[in-house]
Design an enzyme around this catalytic site. Structure first.
Site, PDB file in Angstrom:
ATOM      1  N   GLN A 180       0.637 -10.129  -4.879  1.00 14.89           N
ATOM      2  CA  GLN A 180       0.155 -11.600  -5.113  1.00 14.89           C
ATOM      3  C   GLN A 180       1.358 -12.361  -5.675  1.00 14.89           C
ATOM      4  O   GLN A 180       0.976 -13.737  -5.784  1.00 14.89           O
ATOM      5  CB  GLN A 180      -1.214 -11.637  -5.582  1.00 14.89           C
ATOM      6  CG  GLN A 180      -2.301 -10.913  -4.607  1.00 14.89           C
ATOM      7  CD  GLN A 180      -2.472 -11.739  -3.419  1.00 14.89           C
ATOM      8  OE1 GLN A 180      -1.974 -12.804  -2.970  1.00 14.89           O
ATOM      9  NE2 GLN A 180      -3.154 -11.223  -2.421  1.00 14.89           N
TER      10      GLN A 180
ATOM     11  N   ASN B 142      -6.148 -10.223  -6.437  1.00 17.12           N
ATOM     12  CA  ASN B 142      -6.104 -10.849  -5.153  1.00 17.12           C
ATOM     13  C   ASN B 142      -7.274 -11.504  -4.848  1.00 17.12           C
ATOM     14  O   ASN B 142      -7.562 -12.519  -3.926  1.00 17.12           O
ATOM     15  CB  ASN B 142      -5.833  -9.823  -4.093  1.00 17.12           C
ATOM     16  CG  ASN B 142      -6.666  -8.601  -4.332  1.00 17.12           C
ATOM     17  OD1 ASN B 142      -6.453  -7.934  -5.240  1.00 17.12           O
ATOM     18  ND2 ASN B 142      -7.503  -8.405  -3.152  1.00 17.12           N
TER      19      ASN B 142
ATOM     20  N   THR C   5       0.935  -1.114  -0.093  1.00 20.68           N
ATOM     21  CA  THR C   5      -0.069  -0.047  -0.071  1.00 20.68           C
ATOM     22  C   THR C   5       0.853   1.361  -0.111  1.00 20.68           C
ATOM     23  O   THR C   5       0.752   2.194  -0.813  1.00 20.68           O
ATOM     24  CB  THR C   5      -0.804   0.039   1.128  1.00 20.68           C
ATOM     25  OG1 THR C   5      -1.725  -1.290   1.264  1.00 20.68           O
ATOM     26  CG2 THR C   5      -1.686   0.992   1.350  1.00 20.68           C
TER      27      THR C   5
ATOM     28  N   CYS D 222      -9.580  -6.736   3.062  1.00 18.23           N
ATOM     29  CA  CYS D 222     -10.147  -5.535   3.304  1.00 18.23           C
ATOM     30  C   CYS D 222     -11.649  -5.428   3.021  1.00 18.23           C
ATOM     31  O   CYS D 222     -12.421  -4.841   3.734  1.00 18.23           O
ATOM     32  CB  CYS D 222      -9.291  -4.223   2.613  1.00 18.23           C
ATOM     33  SG  CYS D 222      -7.675  -5.114   2.200  1.00 18.23           S
TER      34      CYS D 222
ATOM     35  N   THR E  79      11.792   5.755  10.658  1.00 20.07           N
ATOM     36  CA  THR E  79      12.897   4.679  11.065  1.00 20.07           C
ATOM     37  C   THR E  79      12.475   3.603  10.114  1.00 20.07           C
ATOM     38  O   THR E  79      11.362   3.093  10.463  1.00 20.07           O
ATOM     39  CB  THR E  79      13.041   4.610  12.566  1.00 20.07           C
ATOM     40  OG1 THR E  79      13.070   5.963  13.143  1.00 20.07           O
ATOM     41  CG2 THR E  79      13.927   3.729  12.977  1.00 20.07           C
TER      42      THR E  79
ATOM     43  N   SER F 262       4.482  -6.887  -0.637  1.00 22.26           N
ATOM     44  CA  SER F 262       4.438  -7.050   0.878  1.00 22.26           C
ATOM     45  C   SER F 262       5.022  -8.219   1.138  1.00 22.26           C
ATOM     46  O   SER F 262       4.753  -9.253   0.793  1.00 22.26           O
ATOM     47  CB  SER F 262       2.822  -6.958   0.985  1.00 22.26           C
ATOM     48  OG  SER F 262       2.433  -5.727   1.090  1.00 22.26           O
ATOM     49  N   ALA F 263       5.845  -8.020   2.351  1.00 24.46           N
ATOM     50  CA  ALA F 263       6.361  -9.241   2.746  1.00 24.46           C
ATOM     51  C   ALA F 263       5.252 -10.190   3.483  1.00 24.46           C
ATOM     52  O   ALA F 263       5.829 -11.579   3.266  1.00 24.46           O
ATOM     53  CB  ALA F 263       7.382  -8.808   4.011  1.00 24.46           C
ATOM     54  N   HIS F 264       4.315  -9.512   3.956  1.00 21.09           N
ATOM     55  CA  HIS F 264       3.657 -10.654   4.711  1.00 21.09           C
ATOM     56  C   HIS F 264       2.647 -11.722   3.461  1.00 21.09           C
ATOM     57  O   HIS F 264       1.979 -12.551   4.210  1.00 21.09           O
ATOM     58  CB  HIS F 264       2.611 -10.089   5.648  1.00 21.09           C
ATOM     59  CG  HIS F 264       1.529  -9.316   4.894  1.00 21.09           C
ATOM     60  ND1 HIS F 264      -0.031  -9.694   4.718  1.00 21.09           N
ATOM     61  CD2 HIS F 264       1.591  -8.099   4.307  1.00 21.09           C
ATOM     62  CE1 HIS F 264      -0.617  -8.963   4.150  1.00 21.09           C
ATOM     63  NE2 HIS F 264       0.210  -7.903   3.839  1.00 21.09           N
TER      64      HIS F 264
HETATM   65  N1  PLP Z   1      -2.293  -5.157  -3.657  1.00 22.43           N
HETATM   66  C1  PLP Z   1      -2.764  -6.447  -3.696  1.00 22.43           C
HETATM   67  C2  PLP Z   1      -2.934  -7.231  -4.990  1.00 22.43           C
HETATM   68  C3  PLP Z   1      -2.973  -7.052  -2.387  1.00 22.43           C
HETATM   69  O1  PLP Z   1      -3.429  -8.290  -2.314  1.00 22.43           O
HETATM   70  C4  PLP Z   1      -2.958  -6.371  -1.184  1.00 22.43           C
HETATM   71  C5  PLP Z   1      -3.015  -6.966   0.060  1.00 22.43           C
HETATM   72  O2  PLP Z   1      -4.262  -7.794  -0.022  1.00 22.43           O
HETATM   73  C6  PLP Z   1      -2.222  -5.024  -1.450  1.00 22.43           C
HETATM   74  C7  PLP Z   1      -1.980  -4.623  -2.753  1.00 22.43           C
HETATM   75  C8  PLP Z   1      -1.947  -4.375  -0.166  1.00 22.43           C
HETATM   76  O3  PLP Z   1      -1.142  -5.041   0.721  1.00 22.43           O
HETATM   77  P1  PLP Z   1      -0.678  -4.297   2.092  1.00 22.43           P
HETATM   78  O4  PLP Z   1      -2.009  -4.261   2.931  1.00 22.43           O
HETATM   79  O5  PLP Z   1       0.351  -5.339   2.631  1.00 22.43           O
HETATM   80  O6  PLP Z   1      -0.104  -2.997   1.962  1.00 22.43           O
END
Ligand code: PLP
Length: 361
Positions: A173, A141, A73, A306, A224, A189-191
């Site tokens: 993704q 996603n 994001t 979300c 930081t 995104s690492a997670h």
């Molecule tokens: N873009 C896509 C395609 C995603 O699936 C997601 C998270 O679901 C994001 C962006 C946003 O990622 P984050 O919430 O880790 O910033």
């Protein structure tokens, strides 16, 4: 009484943290100072940070720059908000992280298959249009649909376009699962790949198209750096194996069974990342499905995580021409490297049970 282990099939929302990532984070928590501090401890932290940056770039095969962020994001926002000169056009199926930063009508249509309408893309690239940045996701996603990024890049670079158009590809993704595309900027995104939440990266080819705003990360991001998170991110990305064939076998097994039980497979014929599948159970709202699966010990989601918090109808399925009522009957299943056939079969059984019960009622 022994409890049945839960089955987690929501890896597209977030993944469990890999043991190597956890270990790297714990080690970082023991040792690190602020990477911006000039003292010896700070310099050691800086060295670890720069080492992690290089390791992540190497693992991803990225030869440009890397800015650490809090996730995809923030990476997206740095490009879309931080570069005021851009007139941005985005696909209609982007994640909200993209859409909420682009006001106005500049949405590239998709077809019923979820794939970008290349004719519409060409309209937005017309020399009379102001578009100088295009944002397109690598994989959706909610549906898993893979966009033809190479074809998009070729269109925007075509001679008739007559101006430079930058390309931002949201790889949240696909990173760690598929090679990165050729693009000016990429968000990660690492997670989503076994790292911790709250850390990610913006990969850029050329800093000059971004607006420096002061602070850390060579002036392109303030705050930081989250060093333990970054160390976990580096360990996670280095720990990736190619498990896409395994995911495809699981999804194929699941879809054969669900189709037989009356499911509609979303974007069935489209190229899709094997880790994500979306299924409609006709006549059964996704909220009711989620409760049923949760009680059966299975975690899945309705559309994106979300969106599912507020249970709003999916803009992705709407863009693909789905009726709102039908879109509200879709559940997303997503796999991780640890997902087993037994888990997938348990989900299929729970799906069949509910569909059967609803038919009988
Ligand atoms: N873009 C896509 C395609 C995603 O699936 C997601 C998270 O679901 C994001 C962006 C946003 O990622 P984050 O919430 O880790 O910033």
């Amino acid at each position: 009484m022994s409890q049945r282990p839960r089955i987690y099939l929501d890896h597209a929302a977030t993944t469990p943290i890999l043991p190597a990532a956890k270990a790297a984070m714990l080690e970082a928590m023991e040792r690190w100072a602020n990477p911006s501090s000039p003292h010896a401890e700070g310099r050691a932290a800086r060295a670890a940070l720069e080492d992690a940056r290089e390791r992540i770039k190497r693992a991803l095969g990225w030869d440009g720059e890397l800015i650490f962020t809090s996730g995809a994001t923030e990476a997206i926002e740095i490009v879309l908000r931080g570069a005021g000169a851009y007139e941005t056009t985005v696909s209609a199926v982007e994640h909200d992280a993209v859409l909420r930063n682009v006001e106005g009508p500049q949405r590239i249509r998709v077809g019923l298959d979820g794939l970008l309408d290349m004719g519409d893309l060409r309209c937005w690239l017309d020399p009379n249009e102001a578009t100088d940045l295009i944002a397109v996701q690598a994989a959706n996603n909610e549906t898993g649909v893979l966009q033809a990024i190479e074809a998009v890049a070729a269109e925007k670079d075509a001679e008739w376009v007559g101006k430079p158009v930058a390309l931002l590809v949201d790889c949240a993704q696909t990173a760690g699962k598929r090679p990165l595309p050729e693009a000016d900027a990429v968000s990660i995104s690492a997670h989503k790949l076994g790292g911790p939440p709250g850390v990610g990266a913006l990969l850029v080819k050329d800093f000059t198209r971004l607006k420096a705003q002061g602070g850390q990360e060579r002036g392109y991001r303030g705050g930081t750096q989250n060093l333990p998170g970054i160390m976990g991110f580096a360990a996670a990305i280095e720990g990736q194996n190619d498990w896409m064939d395994q995911a495809l076998a699981l999804r194929t097994r699941l879809e054969e069974r669900l189709r037989h039980a009356g499911a509609q497979v979303v974007a069935e014929e489209s190229p899709r990342i094997p880790t994500i599948g979306a299924y409609r159970m006709p006549g059964v709202p996704s909220e009711a499905q989620l409760i049923h699966f949760d009680l059966a010990g299975i975690a899945v989601s309705a559309g994106s995580a979300c969106s599912s918090g507020s249970m709003k109808a999916s803009h992705v399925l709407a863009a693909m021409g789905w009726l709102e009522r039908e879109a509200r009957e879709v559940v997303r299943v997503s796999f991780g490297p640890q997902t087993t056939e037994q888990e997938v079969d348990a989900f299929a059984r729970a799906w069949e049970e509910l569909a059967e019960r609803m038919r009988a009622s």
